[in-house]
Design an enzyme around this catalytic site. Structure first.
Site, PDB file in Angstrom:
ATOM      1  N   GLU A 328       0.832  -1.202   0.000  1.00 59.50           N
ATOM      2  CA  GLU A 328       0.000   0.000   0.000  1.00 59.50           C
ATOM      3  C   GLU A 328       0.867   1.253   0.000  1.00 59.50           C
ATOM      4  OE1 GLU A 328      -3.922  -1.411   2.553  1.00 59.50           O
ATOM      5  OE2 GLU A 328      -2.301  -0.409   3.611  1.00 59.50           O
ATOM      6  N   CYS A 329       0.578   2.178  -0.874  1.00 52.48           N
ATOM      7  CA  CYS A 329       1.163   3.522  -0.898  1.00 52.48           C
ATOM      8  C   CYS A 329       2.694   3.476  -0.834  1.00 52.48           C
ATOM      9  CB  CYS A 329       0.563   4.367   0.214  1.00 52.48           C
ATOM     10  SG  CYS A 329       0.731   6.142  -0.078  1.00 52.48           S
ATOM     11  N   GLY A 330       3.296   3.721   0.326  1.00 51.34           N
ATOM     12  CA  GLY A 330       4.746   3.642   0.433  1.00 51.34           C
ATOM     13  C   GLY A 330       5.273   2.276   0.049  1.00 51.34           C
ATOM     14  N   SER A 431      -1.109  -0.907  -4.476  1.00 56.50           N
ATOM     15  CA  SER A 431      -2.061   0.184  -4.670  1.00 56.50           C
ATOM     16  C   SER A 431      -1.664   1.375  -3.820  1.00 56.50           C
ATOM     17  CB  SER A 431      -3.468  -0.286  -4.272  1.00 56.50           C
ATOM     18  OG  SER A 431      -4.374   0.791  -4.217  1.00 56.50           O
TER      19      SER A 431
END
EC number: 6.3.5.11
Length: 454
Positions: A328-330, A431
């Site tokens: 996720e993200c990072g 994502s």
């Protein structure tokens, strides 16, 4: 079942009024008195909970009405309140701010009502005197069903200023407040506060606000209000922890630590043993059946992450063996070809996603989203729906010569427009969305099943 736990919600008239500082000060004071304190943060924020966890010495849990729903909020509250003496719930934004300007959905007020909790509201009272009474009266009559039991006057100029405000407030009692001390504020950067675990967040600052609170907060009155909270009914949960069936590696260090505790709890309940590791300092992992990379600050620690060739190669080897990897993200940025900083410097990363992460000066995305999977993923079958949140300053530059499959249909909370997201390749799912797994209990079970099939 019915439970009775002393509790207060610390709301505010808006962001930046000092809700976190008041909550931290109060937590430290109560712990000093020998009380065991459970802490909670309304909304999707990852950073404030690190401060509450540090102050209480217990894991802080998020409570988000839109992401979780009422039943999950109540169950999370109940489970986190085992063997504690009092619960402190910090609100988000303004007291009535949430999903819509026309309803209380997703707001601090909604959580307070679900928990039948008294509310203490924090105000920025710089340059204010009698007007404080008008503001508090307005908040009280705006929603008579909310138990607005007290207030805190923050950013006051002196103890005499606090006393003046107490004398002025006729509708809601002011239970103290904190004076201005700009030199003792907690450090911030692009995503908000620094994580409380980082070196530049000193113990001195924590102690300072605890000591200031002891001087100016009416702790006995606050405890009396907390003890007045009635019993609440908690829906009986049928979730049972399954015997350990697989091991999932969880990236956890200064670069990666944005996780909803509920997600980790659900993995354990689905039968996963969680193995924590550091992409910054570890060279390899013990045997794992899957990997989970949460968000954090990979851009801040990009040089160190990029230099850890041993772990990068080890994770690549695991990926080539089709071990399920969720990011996720990072975490997505870490899986990309590399991170390009605002200054232009580039640091290679895993290269498992054919895209480059580009850091920007301006915010690229913020807000709640609803996701529907349009293809089978490591979460499970097509058509899974869940909710999440995004807050980022980076974007992906996709490699058009090596296209990657997009498996999410994404709808922003305040829009009917659908966009594509969710990057999938073999057993990888990545994502920018921070998914809250309470919005769909099948996510944790699906991920564990994928790990068992590896």
């Amino acid at each position: 079942m019915n439970i009775k736990i002393p509790r207060i919600v610390i709301g505010g008239t808006g962001s930046g009024v000092g809700k976190t500082t008041i909550a931290l000060a109060l937590t430290q004071i109560l712990r000093k008195k020998g009380l065991k304190v459970a802490t909670f943060k309304c909304g999707p924020d990852y950073l404030d909970p690190t401060y509450h966890s540090r102050a209480s010495q217990k894991i802080c849990h998020n409570l988000d009405g839109w992401l979780m729903g009422k039943e999950s909020v109540l169950n999370t509250f109940y489970q986190a309140c085992h063997n504690v003496d009092i619960a402190i719930i910090e609100g988000m934004m303004g007291l009535f701010d949430g999903h819509s300007p026309n309803s209380e959905i997703g707001s601090t007020a909604e959580i307070a009502k679900w928990l039948a909790s008294p509310v203490l509201v924090v105000l920025d009272t710089r340059g204010m005197a009698r007007t404080v009474s008008a503001i508090l009266k307005g908040l009280k009559i705006f929603d008579p069903d909310l138990n607005l039991a007290g207030a805190f006057a923050n950013f006051t100029g002196s103890p005499s200023h606090i006393q003046l405000l107490k004398d002025a407030s006729t509708e809601v009692p002011i239970l103290g407040g904190l004076c201005k001390h700009s030199e003792q504020t907690f450090p911030e950067r692009h995503l908000g506060l620094y994580s409380a675990s980082e070196e530049n967040v000193s113990e001195e600052k924590f102690n300072f606000w605890g000591e200031e609170g002891e001087k100016s907060l009416e702790v006995n009155s606050i405890l009396e209000i907390a003890n007045s909270a009635p019993e609440i009914s908690i829906p009986v949960s049928n979730i049972n922890t399954t015997l350990k069936r697989c091991k999932i590696g969880i990236a956890m260090d200064s670069a990666f630590h944005f996780y909803y505790e509920e997600n980790l709890m659900r993995l354990r309940q689905a039968g996963a043993e969680l193995v924590f590791f550091s992409p910054l300092s570890d060279s390899r992992l013990t045997d794992v059946d899957g990997l989970y990379f949460g968000g954090g600050y990979p851009e801040v620690f990009a040089p160190t992450l990029s230099k850890n060739k041993s772990l990068l190669n080890y994770i690549r080897d695991l990926s080539y063996k089709n071990i399920p990897i969720y990011a996720e993200c990072g975490g997505l940025m870490y899986l990309s070809k590399g991170i390009k900083l605002v200054e232009g410097e580039f640091f290679p990363m895993l290269g498992l996603i054919s895209a480059t992460s580009i850091m920007e000066k301006k915010l690229k995305a913020l807000g709640y989203v609803e996701v529907t999977t349009k293809k089978e993923t490591i979460f499970g079958e097509v058509g899974l729906r869940f909710r999440g949140h995004q807050f980022r300053y980076s974007d992906l530059e996709l490699d058009e010569s090596n296209p990657i499959e997009l498996v999410y249909n994404l709808r922003k909370r305040k829009s009917d427009q659908v966009s594509e997201e969710g990057y999938s390749k073999n057993s990888i799912l990545a994502s920018y969305i921070h998914a809250h797994w309470a919005s769909n209990p099948n996510l944790a079970e699906g991920f564990v099943q994928s790990c068992l099939r590896k």
